[in-house]
Scaffold this motif. Structure first.
Motif, PDB file in Angstrom:
ATOM      1  N   MET A 189      21.157 -24.508  -5.825  1.00 40.32           N
ATOM      2  CA  MET A 189      20.308 -25.034  -4.921  1.00 40.32           C
ATOM      3  C   MET A 189      20.687 -23.922  -3.385  1.00 40.32           C
ATOM      4  N   LEU A 190      19.984 -22.846  -2.931  1.00 46.62           N
ATOM      5  CA  LEU A 190      20.223 -22.508  -2.284  1.00 46.62           C
ATOM      6  C   LEU A 190      19.833 -23.117  -0.214  1.00 46.62           C
ATOM      7  N   THR A 191      20.885 -22.946   0.584  1.00 46.72           N
ATOM      8  CA  THR A 191      20.220 -24.135   1.451  1.00 46.72           C
ATOM      9  C   THR A 191      19.649 -23.334   2.435  1.00 46.72           C
ATOM     10  N   THR A 192      18.934 -23.223   3.350  1.00 49.58           N
ATOM     11  CA  THR A 192      18.749 -22.365   4.927  1.00 49.58           C
ATOM     12  C   THR A 192      19.709 -22.012   4.919  1.00 49.58           C
ATOM     13  N   LEU A 193      20.860 -22.330   5.039  1.00 46.59           N
ATOM     14  CA  LEU A 193      22.129 -21.660   5.322  1.00 46.59           C
ATOM     15  C   LEU A 193      22.821 -20.752   5.371  1.00 46.59           C
ATOM     16  N   HIS A 194      22.653 -21.713   3.525  1.00 46.17           N
ATOM     17  CA  HIS A 194      23.207 -20.141   2.124  1.00 46.17           C
ATOM     18  C   HIS A 194      22.578 -18.320   2.497  1.00 46.17           C
ATOM     19  N   LYS A 195      21.341 -19.006   2.904  1.00 48.07           N
ATOM     20  CA  LYS A 195      19.704 -18.200   2.824  1.00 48.07           C
ATOM     21  C   LYS A 195      20.327 -17.310   4.384  1.00 48.07           C
ATOM     22  N   GLN A 196      20.694 -17.986   5.289  1.00 49.97           N
ATOM     23  CA  GLN A 196      21.310 -17.488   6.007  1.00 49.97           C
ATOM     24  C   GLN A 196      22.053 -16.468   6.326  1.00 49.97           C
ATOM     25  N   LEU A 197      23.123 -16.825   5.924  1.00 47.60           N
ATOM     26  CA  LEU A 197      24.645 -15.849   5.196  1.00 47.60           C
ATOM     27  C   LEU A 197      24.053 -15.127   4.513  1.00 47.60           C
ATOM     28  N   LEU A 198      23.487 -15.316   3.199  1.00 49.52           N
ATOM     29  CA  LEU A 198      22.994 -13.746   2.774  1.00 49.52           C
ATOM     30  C   LEU A 198      22.497 -13.221   3.156  1.00 49.52           C
ATOM     31  N   ASN A 199      21.520 -13.095   3.920  1.00 48.47           N
ATOM     32  CA  ASN A 199      20.918 -12.394   4.336  1.00 48.47           C
ATOM     33  C   ASN A 199      21.148 -11.535   5.647  1.00 48.47           C
ATOM     34  N   ASP A 200      21.734 -12.346   6.709  1.00 47.98           N
ATOM     35  CA  ASP A 200      22.472 -11.880   8.098  1.00 47.98           C
ATOM     36  C   ASP A 200      23.238 -11.247   7.481  1.00 47.98           C
ATOM     37  N   TYR A 201      24.752 -11.350   6.885  1.00 48.13           N
ATOM     38  CA  TYR A 201      25.549 -10.683   7.343  1.00 48.13           C
ATOM     39  C   TYR A 201      26.098 -10.467   5.630  1.00 48.13           C
ATOM     40  N   GLN A 202      25.190  -9.221   5.839  1.00 50.34           N
ATOM     41  CA  GLN A 202      25.822  -8.165   4.226  1.00 50.34           C
ATOM     42  C   GLN A 202      25.934  -7.248   5.656  1.00 50.34           C
ATOM     43  N   ARG A 203      25.610  -6.612   6.349  1.00 45.35           N
ATOM     44  CA  ARG A 203      26.378  -5.874   7.577  1.00 45.35           C
ATOM     45  C   ARG A 203      26.786  -6.802   8.933  1.00 45.35           C
ATOM     46  N   ASP A 204      27.607  -5.893   9.828  1.00 46.45           N
ATOM     47  CA  ASP A 204      27.917  -6.460  11.027  1.00 46.45           C
ATOM     48  C   ASP A 204      28.502  -7.140  11.408  1.00 46.45           C
ATOM     49  N   PHE A 205      29.270  -8.266  10.331  1.00 46.09           N
ATOM     50  CA  PHE A 205      30.318  -8.771  10.029  1.00 46.09           C
ATOM     51  C   PHE A 205      31.230  -9.254  11.853  1.00 46.09           C
ATOM     52  N   PRO A 206      31.006 -10.514  12.198  1.00 46.56           N
ATOM     53  CA  PRO A 206      31.561  -9.797  13.294  1.00 46.56           C
ATOM     54  C   PRO A 206      32.272  -9.548  13.272  1.00 46.56           C
ATOM     55  N   LEU A 207      33.735  -8.848  14.320  1.00 48.16           N
ATOM     56  CA  LEU A 207      35.190  -8.370  14.508  1.00 48.16           C
ATOM     57  C   LEU A 207      35.936  -9.321  15.285  1.00 48.16           C
ATOM     58  N   SER A 208      35.536 -10.465  15.597  1.00 43.71           N
ATOM     59  CA  SER A 208      36.477 -10.915  16.497  1.00 43.71           C
ATOM     60  C   SER A 208      37.743 -12.288  15.509  1.00 43.71           C
ATOM     61  N   ALA A 209      38.497 -12.112  16.603  1.00 37.23           N
ATOM     62  CA  ALA A 209      39.283 -13.597  16.243  1.00 37.23           C
ATOM     63  C   ALA A 209      38.737 -14.728  15.672  1.00 37.23           C
ATOM     64  N   ARG A 210      37.179 -14.969  15.398  1.00 37.34           N
ATOM     65  CA  ARG A 210      37.148 -15.893  14.938  1.00 37.34           C
ATOM     66  C   ARG A 210      35.145 -16.031  14.616  1.00 37.34           C
ATOM     67  N   PRO A 211      35.781 -15.050  13.345  1.00 37.33           N
ATOM     68  CA  PRO A 211      34.319 -14.220  12.945  1.00 37.33           C
ATOM     69  C   PRO A 211      33.049 -15.645  13.070  1.00 37.33           C
ATOM     70  N   TYR A 212      33.916 -16.747  11.769  1.00 41.04           N
ATOM     71  CA  TYR A 212      33.331 -17.216  11.381  1.00 41.04           C
ATOM     72  C   TYR A 212      32.808 -18.437  12.630  1.00 41.04           C
ATOM     73  N   GLN A 213      33.449 -18.700  13.332  1.00 46.06           N
ATOM     74  CA  GLN A 213      32.712 -19.400  14.367  1.00 46.06           C
ATOM     75  C   GLN A 213      31.589 -18.658  15.722  1.00 46.06           C
ATOM     76  N   ASP A 214      31.635 -17.518  15.420  1.00 40.92           N
ATOM     77  CA  ASP A 214      30.653 -16.283  15.431  1.00 40.92           C
ATOM     78  C   ASP A 214      29.614 -16.624  15.571  1.00 40.92           C
ATOM     79  N   ILE A 215      30.018 -16.562  13.536  1.00 38.08           N
ATOM     80  CA  ILE A 215      28.941 -16.954  13.128  1.00 38.08           C
ATOM     81  C   ILE A 215      27.347 -18.761  13.364  1.00 38.08           C
TER      82      ILE A 215
END
Length: 152
Positions: A1-27
């Motif tokens: 079962m996909l949660t809202t967070l799963h769906k947001q990650l799949l939809n919003d971070y296919q491109r333009d993934f943050p390029l930083s020292a802590r990309p997961y924190q940025d997300i």
């Protein structure tokens, strides 16, 4: 079962993934969750085969060298040979094609000598010859897609 967070990650971070020292924190900051929530959700998506990797898409031969390779493998051995090939860290992906040359894969290496060494090793390990297919034209196919978050 996909949660809202799963769906947001799949939809919003296919491109333009943050390029930083802590990309997961940025997300996490952008989505109003914790970094641990993002890492856990990506782990779940990977574990359920919704994603296979997180990483850059670099045009062929811009960093190191790459090659498309094809092999003719008997159907009954196709999965075993594909698994051996996929175990090489230099192999980006492999796939079956409906052709005499039925197993195709992409190799990326630091230089031509390393590329040849990997291909030689694959040939020895699988006992099948590999055919290098040179790139004549460069095509980019954007595999991203927009999810309908209401119905996904």
């Amino acid at each position: 079962m996909l949660t809202t967070l799963h769906k947001q990650l799949l939809n919003d971070y296919q491109r333009d993934f943050p390029l930083s020292a802590r990309p997961y924190q940025d997300i996490a900051d952008a989505l109003g969750v914790t970094e641990a929530d993002v890492l856990s959700a990506f782990t779940e998506l990977n574990g359920n085969n919704f994603i296979s990797r997180i990483g850059p898409v670099i045009p062929p031969n811009h960093i190191g060298v790459s090659a498309l390779v094809a092999m003719s493998v008997p159907e009954q051995q196709l999965q075993a040979v594909a698994d051996k090939i996929s175990a090489y860290p230099e192999v980006n992906h492999n796939y079956e094609r409906e052709h005499r040359l039925n197993l195709w894969f992409v190799i990326i290496a630091s230089d031509a000598e390393h590329l040849r060494a990997v291909i030689d090793s694959i040939e020895r390990e699988t006992s099948y010859p590999a055919m290098l297919l040179p790139m004549l034209d460069d095509f980019f196919i954007d595999l991203g897609f927009k999810l309908d978050l209401n119905n996904a």
